[in-house]
Write a protein that holds these residues in place. Sequence first.
Motif, mmCIF file in Angstrom:
data_model
loop_
_atom_site.group_PDB
_atom_site.id
_atom_site.type_symbol
_atom_site.label_atom_id
_atom_site.label_comp_id
_atom_site.label_asym_id
_atom_site.label_seq_id
_atom_site.Cartn_x
_atom_site.Cartn_y
_atom_site.Cartn_z
ATOM 1 N N MET A 189 59.835 -75.634 -22.818
ATOM 2 C CA MET A 189 57.976 -75.610 -22.474
ATOM 3 C C MET A 189 57.520 -74.958 -24.652
ATOM 4 N N ASN A 190 56.341 -75.349 -24.088
ATOM 5 C CA ASN A 190 55.399 -75.479 -25.585
ATOM 6 C C ASN A 190 56.386 -74.257 -26.179
ATOM 7 N N LYS A 191 56.428 -73.772 -27.596
ATOM 8 C CA LYS A 191 56.558 -72.803 -28.589
ATOM 9 C C LYS A 191 55.250 -71.553 -28.615
ATOM 10 N N ARG A 192 54.357 -72.397 -28.474
ATOM 11 C CA ARG A 192 52.524 -71.863 -28.682
ATOM 12 C C ARG A 192 52.275 -71.388 -27.118
ATOM 13 N N THR A 193 52.849 -72.170 -26.236
ATOM 14 C CA THR A 193 52.351 -71.178 -24.806
ATOM 15 C C THR A 193 53.164 -70.526 -25.091
ATOM 16 N N ILE A 194 54.038 -69.825 -25.068
ATOM 17 C CA ILE A 194 55.451 -68.830 -25.280
ATOM 18 C C ILE A 194 54.617 -67.784 -26.153
ATOM 19 N N LEU A 195 54.840 -68.214 -27.493
ATOM 20 C CA LEU A 195 53.703 -67.333 -28.231
ATOM 21 C C LEU A 195 52.873 -66.592 -27.644
ATOM 22 N N PHE A 196 51.405 -67.751 -27.315
ATOM 23 C CA PHE A 196 50.536 -67.231 -26.681
ATOM 24 C C PHE A 196 50.786 -66.022 -25.786
ATOM 25 N N ILE A 197 51.291 -66.522 -24.668
ATOM 26 C CA ILE A 197 51.443 -65.633 -23.510
ATOM 27 C C ILE A 197 52.375 -64.444 -23.830
ATOM 28 N N SER A 198 53.299 -64.071 -24.309
ATOM 29 C CA SER A 198 54.148 -62.954 -25.426
ATOM 30 C C SER A 198 52.768 -62.178 -26.196
ATOM 31 N N ASP A 199 51.999 -62.950 -26.524
ATOM 32 C CA ASP A 199 51.206 -61.547 -27.102
ATOM 33 C C ASP A 199 50.025 -61.861 -25.949
ATOM 34 N N PHE A 200 49.160 -62.076 -25.018
ATOM 35 C CA PHE A 200 48.131 -61.736 -24.204
ATOM 36 C C PHE A 200 49.223 -60.822 -23.534
ATOM 37 N N SER A 201 50.115 -60.705 -22.472
ATOM 38 C CA SER A 201 50.918 -60.081 -21.781
ATOM 39 C C SER A 201 51.056 -59.155 -22.533
ATOM 40 N N ARG A 202 51.417 -58.753 -23.537
ATOM 41 C CA ARG A 202 51.896 -57.282 -24.806
ATOM 42 C C ARG A 202 50.170 -56.819 -24.362
ATOM 43 N N ALA A 203 48.990 -57.118 -25.063
ATOM 44 C CA ALA A 203 47.862 -57.059 -24.613
ATOM 45 C C ALA A 203 47.518 -56.199 -23.875
ATOM 46 N N LEU A 204 47.784 -56.906 -22.962
ATOM 47 C CA LEU A 204 47.652 -56.493 -21.119
ATOM 48 C C LEU A 204 48.708 -55.145 -20.952
ATOM 49 N N LEU A 205 49.838 -55.408 -21.615
ATOM 50 C CA LEU A 205 50.273 -54.089 -21.109
ATOM 51 C C LEU A 205 49.615 -52.758 -21.665
ATOM 52 N N ILE A 206 49.597 -53.212 -23.139
ATOM 53 C CA ILE A 206 48.754 -52.161 -23.847
ATOM 54 C C ILE A 206 47.366 -51.569 -23.503
ATOM 55 N N GLY A 207 46.510 -52.682 -22.449
ATOM 56 C CA GLY A 207 45.726 -51.828 -21.930
ATOM 57 C C GLY A 207 45.872 -50.726 -21.043
ATOM 58 N N LEU A 208 46.645 -51.316 -20.082
ATOM 59 C CA LEU A 208 47.209 -51.016 -18.853
ATOM 60 C C LEU A 208 47.417 -49.280 -19.026
ATOM 61 N N LEU A 209 48.176 -49.477 -20.246
ATOM 62 C CA LEU A 209 48.536 -47.940 -20.856
ATOM 63 C C LEU A 209 47.375 -47.036 -21.242
ATOM 64 N N LEU A 210 46.792 -47.857 -21.763
ATOM 65 C CA LEU A 210 44.939 -47.091 -21.762
ATOM 66 C C LEU A 210 44.412 -46.193 -21.360
ATOM 67 N N LEU A 211 44.375 -47.267 -19.853
ATOM 68 C CA LEU A 211 43.502 -47.147 -18.448
ATOM 69 C C LEU A 211 43.777 -46.035 -17.938
#
Length: 134
Positions: free
Chosen positions: A1-23
Amino acid sequence: MNKRTILFISDFSRALLIGLLLLFLWTDTVTSIHLIVLAALFGISDAFSYPALNSMVPMLLPAEHLQRGNSIIQMTGQISPILGPALGGSLIAFIGFTGVFTTALVMLFISAVTVLLIRLQEEKEVMEKTPRLC
């Protein structure tokens, strides 16, 4: 898998998890189970981030700057466990938990978008440019 895609998914999913915690924080419904599950999912996502990032360095830097780039990454990795908690504690005192998590959410979204803008060299080109040890 593309390293850039892995890094994007990792950053984006962590942002979503923090957003859920904020909720959960804003609705005052956060429980210990929420924190445990979010921490586990965050850790799983985080585990993919560092290998992808470190393996991208030779694709981002020319061979003559590779040693300097790796040393800067290692230096920040050594300094962050010291400065991170001090900065985090200070921010919690000034802007509170919600402010700190909102800042982390924004930073991770910026990181995810920035990762999408990275243009990687082909791995074959990198292997040709990288000095051989043998």
